[in-house]
Design an enzyme around this catalytic site. Structure first.
Site: not given
Lengths: 140, 140
Positions: A70, A85, A57, A64-65
């Site tokens: 997983h 973004c 994970s 930008e985010s």
């Protein structure tokens, strides 16, 4: 028609992936960072964890985010999120990059708009005063 | 009808949140970790970043998947993801916790099933041999 949003979020299901890749903390971290870079993202930080006995994970925070993953090696399955973004980055480049790196024989995706500017304005008590609602890149 | 999936993923839009909370790296990290704990998640690791001039991004990796956030203090807006696996954890507890902590006057959410077991089996070359496809908690 043009939808104004701060971000776009792709939820991806990769099926029948290479089991050895899905098991490898090192490879998953490498491919996730490479996918972010290929999409023209600015990588800020990342965190990955290998589970006992199986699976990895992790998340890559980008300016930008983020990207998150997983894996379930025993089922050849990986759940991936690519949330971006702004207009300088193309999340579908990351999608393609990972599909190839994971050797997925089938991929499915949903794209969800995040931060729809009309709603942000509507639900804000001073919505009319907010000016143009846009994603602004980080200043140095 | 019962849908068999490895995980469930809630995509949340919090509107008109407390601007001071949205600005604070420290508070966002604290509340995200507390929300994970309240939902009965096992926290593995987390990574947060404060942007210049505004906003916080971060992710909390949990044994049962992850939580992620991006805030826009100037718009009172936060995009949050709560992705959980297994039956011992309730993502809606995290939703409620953050809604209150952020002082959001309006929240919207979508829940997306992740890792539908029927599809994992269908797209796997030895799907019939996979046995019962379930989320297994990490072994110590």
């Amino acid at each position: 028609m043009k939808l104004e949003t701060l971000g776009r979020h792709i939820l991806i299901e990769y099926y029948n992936c290479d089991e050895e890749v899905m098991k490898s903390h090192e490879l998953i971290e490498k491919y996730m960072n490479e996918a972010a870079a290929a999409a023209n993202a600015t990588i800020v930080n990342s965190v990955f964890h290998h589970f006992n006995p199986y699976g990895v994970s992790g998340a890559v925070i980008i300016a930008e985010s983020h990207l998150a993953i997983h894996t379930w090696p025993e089922y050849g399955y990986a759940a991936v999120d690519v949330f971006t973004c702004g207009d300088t980055i193309d999340p579908w480049v990351a999608f393609d990059y990972l599909e190839k790196a994971f050797g997925a024989s089938r991929s499915e995706s949903i794209e969800v708009p995040r931060g729809m500017t009309e709603k942000i304005r509507k639900f804000h008590p001073r919505g009319e005063e907010l000016g143009k609602i846009v994603f602004k890149p980080e200043e140095n």
